[in-house]
Enzyme design. Structure first.
Site, short mmCIF file in Angstrom:
data_model
loop_
_atom_site.label_atom_id
_atom_site.label_comp_id
_atom_site.label_asym_id
_atom_site.label_seq_id
_atom_site.Cartn_x
_atom_site.Cartn_y
_atom_site.Cartn_z
N SER A 141 16.34 -11.63 38.08
CA SER A 141 16.11 -10.79 39.27
C SER A 141 16.16 -9.33 38.85
CB SER A 141 17.22 -11.06 40.29
OG SER A 141 17.20 -10.07 41.31
N TYR A 154 26.27 -12.77 42.26
CA TYR A 154 24.83 -12.96 42.00
C TYR A 154 24.36 -12.01 40.90
CZ TYR A 154 19.80 -13.39 43.09
OH TYR A 154 18.43 -13.60 43.03
N1 LIG Z 1 13.15 -14.43 46.70
C1 LIG Z 1 13.56 -13.30 46.15
O1 LIG Z 1 13.50 -12.23 46.76
C2 LIG Z 1 14.09 -13.31 44.74
C3 LIG Z 1 14.27 -12.08 44.10
C4 LIG Z 1 14.76 -12.04 42.81
C5 LIG Z 1 15.05 -13.23 42.16
N2 LIG Z 1 14.87 -14.42 42.79
C6 LIG Z 1 15.22 -15.63 42.05
O2 LIG Z 1 14.15 -16.55 42.10
C7 LIG Z 1 14.69 -17.87 41.96
C8 LIG Z 1 14.13 -18.74 43.06
O3 LIG Z 1 14.67 -18.32 44.31
P1 LIG Z 1 13.79 -18.41 45.63
O4 LIG Z 1 13.47 -17.03 46.00
O5 LIG Z 1 12.72 -19.38 45.42
O6 LIG Z 1 14.87 -18.92 46.68
P2 LIG Z 1 15.14 -20.39 47.23
O7 LIG Z 1 16.42 -20.34 47.95
O8 LIG Z 1 13.92 -20.86 47.93
O9 LIG Z 1 15.27 -21.25 45.89
C9 LIG Z 1 16.48 -21.62 45.30
C10 LIG Z 1 16.46 -23.13 45.15
O10 LIG Z 1 17.59 -23.54 44.38
C11 LIG Z 1 18.03 -24.75 44.93
N3 LIG Z 1 19.42 -24.99 44.52
C12 LIG Z 1 20.51 -24.27 44.84
N4 LIG Z 1 21.59 -24.83 44.26
C13 LIG Z 1 21.16 -25.90 43.56
C14 LIG Z 1 21.80 -26.87 42.75
N5 LIG Z 1 23.13 -26.84 42.54
N6 LIG Z 1 21.05 -27.86 42.20
C15 LIG Z 1 19.71 -27.90 42.41
N7 LIG Z 1 19.04 -27.01 43.15
C16 LIG Z 1 19.77 -26.01 43.72
C17 LIG Z 1 17.90 -24.56 46.44
O11 LIG Z 1 17.97 -25.78 47.14
C18 LIG Z 1 16.53 -23.88 46.49
O12 LIG Z 1 15.52 -24.85 46.54
C19 LIG Z 1 16.20 -17.73 42.00
O13 LIG Z 1 16.68 -17.74 40.68
C20 LIG Z 1 16.40 -16.37 42.62
O14 LIG Z 1 17.62 -15.80 42.24
C21 LIG Z 1 14.40 -14.49 44.05
#
Ligand SMILES: NC(=O)c1ccc[n+]([C@@H]2O[C@H](COP(=O)([O-])OP(=O)(O)OC[C@H]3O[C@@H](n4cnc5c(N)ncnc54)[C@H](O)[C@@H]3O)[C@@H](O)[C@H]2O)c1
Length: 261
Positions: A141, A154
């Site tokens: 991130s 985080y």
């Molecule tokens: N969306 C944003 O703005 C953003 C920004 C920066 C980084 N990210 C990163 O991108 C990645 C994806 O996030 P996203 O935006 O798709 O959000 P999201 O919440 O849709 O995806 C996270 C996924 O992880 C799964 N998860 C959580 N704990 C788990 C576990 N113990 N076992 C298996 N699955 C588990 C959740 O069920 C979910 O499907 C993450 O690493 C997040 O930190 C997202």
């Protein structure tokens, strides 16, 4: 021939970016094993994949639990014959400072966000080695570079992902396994909706809040999960064959500035 024909990918997370990556790779011909903890999201992804007749199987797993990762990776290998690509997208996003975040929540965040990367490598790298190489893409991130207040667990996990990515890139380079990370800015996914509700309340107008989040990015909008999927697919492809150990920002210019207009 589609770009990922004959390749096998393991993708963690079955919503948001993980879902977009899994669908993108499968549409480009990959056989995909998606690992997720959310039963409803797992079923929804399965339905989407079936509707397009994609080679995408969803496995229920807590990616912070060694036995779950070991079992699901073994099932993926039994189903598809090996592993070429791992995309680690699963994450949790607790809110709080080092004072207010319960220690258990801090440790859970590190176990899910960072530990899962260790585990998919522990069980996946030997399989990649058998295939003569592979690629690991870790979702970090912008918060691993510079951060907001009130999200210390985080932020710690995302900084750790940058460091772990570098370490793994060095450790596995001789095996022709490339390891990279992606640092998105705000992207339209459930984790960002959680941010909106945390800061603005349960009844927040999500579209309005997302517009405000978008305005903080120089390009004036938030990103879409499919845009991150395209970057992940590029990094996982042979076109990126000389790229390893590096982080790749996709943030609409967010971290280019110093926050003063
Ligand atoms: N969306 C944003 O703005 C953003 C920004 C920066 C980084 N990210 C990163 O991108 C990645 C994806 O996030 P996203 O935006 O798709 O959000 P999201 O919440 O849709 O995806 C996270 C996924 O992880 C799964 N998860 C959580 N704990 C788990 C576990 N113990 N076992 C298996 N699955 C588990 C959740 O069920 C979910 O499907 C993450 O690493 C997040 O930190 C997202």
């Amino acid at each position: 021939m589609r770009e990922f024909e004959g390749k096998v990918a393991v993708v963690t997370g079955t919503t948001g970016i993980g879902r977009a990556v899994a669908l993108h790779l499968a549409r480009q011909g990959a056989s995909v094993a998606s690992l997720g903890i959310d039963l409803e999201a797992n079923a929804a992804l399965e339905t989407m994949a079936a509707a397009e007749s994609l080679l995408l199987t969803v496995f229920h797993a807590d990616v912070s639990v060694p036995a779950d990762v070991s079992r699901t990776i073994a099932s993926a290998i039994a189903a598809f014959g090996g592993i070429d690509i791992i995309v680690n997208s699963a994450a949790v996003h607790p809110y709080g400072t080092a004072e207010t975040t319960p220690f258990e929540a801090f440790m859970r965040c590190m176990a899910v966000n960072v530990g899962s990367i260790h585990l998919t490598a522990e069980f996946g790298v030997p399989e990649m080695r058998k295939r003569g190489g592979g690629v690991i893409v870790n979702l970090s991130s912008v918060q691993g570079h510079a951060c907001q207040s009130g999200v210390s667990a985080y932020v710690a996990s995302k900084g750790a992902i940058h460091a772990l990515t570098r370490a793994m890139a060095l450790d596995f380079a001789a095996d022709r396994i490339r390891v990279v990370s992606i640092s998105p800015g705000s992207v339209r996914t459930p984790i960002l909706e959680l941010a909106a509700r945390t800061f603005e309340g349960e009844d927040a107008d999500i579209d309005a809040v997302f517009q405000r989040f978008g305005a903080a990015h120089p390009l004036g909008r938030i990103g879409e999960p499919e845009e991150v999927a395209v970057l992940a697919a590029f990094l996982a492809s042979d076109k990126a064959g000389f790229i390893t150990g590096s982080d790749h920002r996709i943030d609409g210019g967010l971290t280019a500035g110093i926050g003063v207009r």
